[in-house]
Structures are given as structure tokens and as C-alpha cells.
Design a protein around this motif. Structure first.
Motif, PDB file in Angstrom:
ATOM      1  N   VAL A  42      36.596  58.546  62.226  1.00  0.00           N
ATOM      2  CA  VAL A  42      35.279  58.441  61.610  1.00  0.00           C
ATOM      3  C   VAL A  42      34.726  57.047  61.902  1.00  0.00           C
ATOM      4  O   VAL A  42      35.412  56.053  61.719  1.00  0.00           O
ATOM      5  CB  VAL A  42      35.386  58.667  60.083  1.00  0.00           C
ATOM      6  N   PHE A  43      33.510  56.997  62.386  1.00  0.00           N
ATOM      7  CA  PHE A  43      32.815  55.739  62.601  1.00  0.00           C
ATOM      8  C   PHE A  43      31.855  55.549  61.428  1.00  0.00           C
ATOM      9  O   PHE A  43      31.163  56.474  61.049  1.00  0.00           O
ATOM     10  CB  PHE A  43      32.004  55.783  63.905  1.00  0.00           C
ATOM     11  N   GLN A  44      31.797  54.327  60.874  1.00  0.00           N
ATOM     12  CA  GLN A  44      30.910  54.089  59.745  1.00  0.00           C
ATOM     13  C   GLN A  44      29.943  52.953  60.055  1.00  0.00           C
ATOM     14  O   GLN A  44      30.284  52.003  60.733  1.00  0.00           O
ATOM     15  CB  GLN A  44      31.705  53.712  58.489  1.00  0.00           C
ATOM     16  N   LYS A  45      28.766  53.083  59.502  1.00  0.00           N
ATOM     17  CA  LYS A  45      27.751  52.052  59.614  1.00  0.00           C
ATOM     18  C   LYS A  45      27.206  51.793  58.223  1.00  0.00           C
ATOM     19  O   LYS A  45      26.856  52.714  57.513  1.00  0.00           O
ATOM     20  CB  LYS A  45      26.619  52.513  60.533  1.00  0.00           C
ATOM     21  N   LEU A  46      27.106  50.518  57.843  1.00  0.00           N
ATOM     22  CA  LEU A  46      26.617  50.132  56.535  1.00  0.00           C
ATOM     23  C   LEU A  46      25.194  49.629  56.685  1.00  0.00           C
ATOM     24  O   LEU A  46      24.936  48.702  57.426  1.00  0.00           O
ATOM     25  CB  LEU A  46      27.507  49.037  55.947  1.00  0.00           C
TER      26      LEU A  46
ATOM     27  N   GLY B 170      25.000  56.047  67.573  1.00  0.00           N
ATOM     28  CA  GLY B 170      24.703  56.384  66.189  1.00  0.00           C
ATOM     29  C   GLY B 170      23.558  57.367  66.088  1.00  0.00           C
ATOM     30  O   GLY B 170      22.898  57.718  67.069  1.00  0.00           O
ATOM     31  N   LYS B 171      23.276  57.808  64.850  1.00  0.00           N
ATOM     32  CA  LYS B 171      22.213  58.775  64.614  1.00  0.00           C
ATOM     33  C   LYS B 171      20.840  58.211  64.939  1.00  0.00           C
ATOM     34  O   LYS B 171      19.914  58.957  65.213  1.00  0.00           O
ATOM     35  CB  LYS B 171      22.243  59.238  63.155  1.00  0.00           C
ATOM     36  N   ASP B 172      20.713  56.885  64.878  1.00  0.00           N
ATOM     37  CA  ASP B 172      19.427  56.278  65.210  1.00  0.00           C
ATOM     38  C   ASP B 172      19.191  56.210  66.714  1.00  0.00           C
ATOM     39  O   ASP B 172      18.167  55.738  67.172  1.00  0.00           O
ATOM     40  CB  ASP B 172      19.306  54.887  64.594  1.00  0.00           C
ATOM     41  N   LYS B 173      20.160  56.650  67.503  1.00  0.00           N
ATOM     42  CA  LYS B 173      20.090  56.748  68.978  1.00  0.00           C
ATOM     43  C   LYS B 173      20.040  55.380  69.663  1.00  0.00           C
ATOM     44  O   LYS B 173      19.787  55.306  70.849  1.00  0.00           O
ATOM     45  CB  LYS B 173      18.888  57.579  69.443  1.00  0.00           C
ATOM     46  N   THR B 174      20.244  54.272  68.939  1.00  0.00           N
ATOM     47  CA  THR B 174      20.260  52.950  69.563  1.00  0.00           C
ATOM     48  C   THR B 174      21.540  52.191  69.273  1.00  0.00           C
ATOM     49  O   THR B 174      21.947  51.376  70.088  1.00  0.00           O
ATOM     50  CB  THR B 174      19.069  52.097  69.089  1.00  0.00           C
ATOM     51  N   THR B 175      22.154  52.421  68.118  1.00  0.00           N
ATOM     52  CA  THR B 175      23.354  51.685  67.736  1.00  0.00           C
ATOM     53  C   THR B 175      24.557  52.242  68.482  1.00  0.00           C
ATOM     54  O   THR B 175      24.787  53.449  68.483  1.00  0.00           O
ATOM     55  CB  THR B 175      23.602  51.788  66.219  1.00  0.00           C
ATOM     56  N   LYS B 176      25.309  51.334  69.123  1.00  0.00           N
ATOM     57  CA  LYS B 176      26.517  51.731  69.830  1.00  0.00           C
ATOM     58  C   LYS B 176      27.721  51.325  69.001  1.00  0.00           C
ATOM     59  O   LYS B 176      27.804  50.188  68.538  1.00  0.00           O
ATOM     60  CB  LYS B 176      26.594  51.080  71.209  1.00  0.00           C
ATOM     61  N   TRP B 177      28.644  52.237  68.820  1.00  0.00           N
ATOM     62  CA  TRP B 177      29.855  51.996  68.061  1.00  0.00           C
ATOM     63  C   TRP B 177      31.040  52.065  69.002  1.00  0.00           C
ATOM     64  O   TRP B 177      31.114  52.925  69.860  1.00  0.00           O
ATOM     65  CB  TRP B 177      30.015  53.045  66.949  1.00  0.00           C
ATOM     66  N   ARG B 178      31.970  51.132  68.816  1.00  0.00           N
ATOM     67  CA  ARG B 178      33.165  51.105  69.656  1.00  0.00           C
ATOM     68  C   ARG B 178      34.386  51.340  68.797  1.00  0.00           C
ATOM     69  O   ARG B 178      34.465  50.862  67.676  1.00  0.00           O
ATOM     70  CB  ARG B 178      33.291  49.751  70.356  1.00  0.00           C
TER      71      ARG B 178
END
Length: 185
Positions: free
Chosen positions: A2-6, A40-48
Motif C-alpha cells: 500500500v502506498f500512502q500520501k498525506l 497517484g490519483k492526482d496523476k502527477t505525484t510519483k510514489w516509489r
């Protein structure tokens, strides 16, 4: 996995943090993205999944090619007056003298009966005037009355009285000009 963004809402009434979960969505194509990154869902944030290696060469725009500090002739300046003269050249000061005298002749001279009250400014007097302004700043005298700085009752600063008369200082404060007032729009 699971990737999380705050994300914090700006000035939201609840002032609460929202957490969005990003899981492997079946509608994202895994073959289009590298295995270590997810969008991410915003289509710009990249998660590693794995943090980037700290052992990287610095980017060219982050390299310091020249150390900060004084350059050229200013390096040889030893006294504060020499340093100051590199910032404010005699040419700049002569321009101030020229336009201040022009203002005195055009606007102020006819108001005085005695010629000594409206003498022209010269370069030495301008430097003394600016020196008194610097001295007043170092003494944190920005809220003091000028009469207090020139005071003779024991509370004044003696160097102000020795350098220039209070009336002359006030006169120069009113007349000091940095440009040609006849060419203004």
C-alpha cells in the motif's frame, strides 16, 4: 503493498489530515510504468517503493563554481571607508551633489535672507552628512528627535555637533535630491 500520501487541507474547518490509499489498481497498466514507481490519483505525484540512492552526483545547476565574496579591487580594501567607496563611487556622489545644488538654486534659495543659510553642497559635506546618517543608524536613533542628537545638555552625541550644525543638517535633509527634477514627468 500500500502506498500512502498525506495531504493537509488548507484552512479547512476540520483541520484534519486526509490519507489516501493507493493500491495496485487493475486499471493502471503496470507495463507502462517502471516497477519501482506508481502514479497517484492526482496523476502527477510519483510514489516509489524504494527511496532514491543518496550516492548520486550533484546536478550541474547545484554545483558551486565560484565562492561568494568580494571580487576585483574590493578585495584590497582594508578600511571601512575604502569598502564604502566601492559601493558609492565619487561619480555617484557628484551626481547627488549636482542635483541637490540644482534643487537649492531652483526651489529653495529665494526663501533665505542670509547667503550662508543656503550654501551649495560639496562632496566633503555630503560625505559628512551621510556619515551622520550612518552614525544615527548605528546608535539606533531612528526614533529620536534630531534635537536630542545635537543636544548640549549632556545627553547629545558630541560628534554630531562637531561635524555639522543642526539647521544645516535639516536643510540638507529637505534638499537632498538624486535625480534631475526638471526632467520629471
Amino acid at each position: 503493498e500500500v502506498f500512502q500520501k498525506l495531504m493537509f487541507d488548507d484552512e479547512d474547518e476540520t483541520h484534519s489530515a486526509q490519507v489516501e490509499d493507493f493500491e495496485d489498481d487493475p486499471d493502471t497498466d503496470a507495463e507502462d510504468e517502471p516497477a519501482q514507481e506508481r502514479i497517484g490519483k492526482d496523476k502527477t505525484t510519483k510514489w516509489r517503493k524504494v527511496p532514491r540512492s543518496r550516492k548520486r552526483r550533484a546536478e550541474p545547476h547545484n554545483l558551486i563554481t565560484r565562492l561568494p565574496g568580494v571580487i576585483h579591487e574590493a578585495r584590497r580594501a582594508k578600511l571601512p571607508v575604502e569598502c564604502w567607496s566601492h559601493i558609492y563611487s565619487d561619480e555617484i556622489l557628484q551626481t547627488i551633489v549636482k542635483y541637490t545644488n540644482q534643487y537649492i538654486h531652483l526651489k529653495v534659495r529665494h526663501r533665505f535672507d542670509r547667503q550662508r543659510d543656503e550654501n551649495d553642497l560639496d562632496l566633503t559635506e555630503l560625505k559628512a552628512f551621510l556619515g551622520l546618517l550612518y552614525l544615527a543608524g548605528t546608535l539606533h536613533a531612528n526614533r529620536m528627535m534630531l534635537e536630542d542628537l545635537w543636544g548640549t545638555d549632556g545627553h547629545g552625541v558630541e560628534i554630531f555637533q562637531l561635524v555639522m550644525n543642526l539647521k544645516r543638517f535639516e536643510f540638507l535633509m529637505r534638499c537632498l535630491r538624486f535625480d534631475d527634477s526638471t526632467t520629471r514627468l
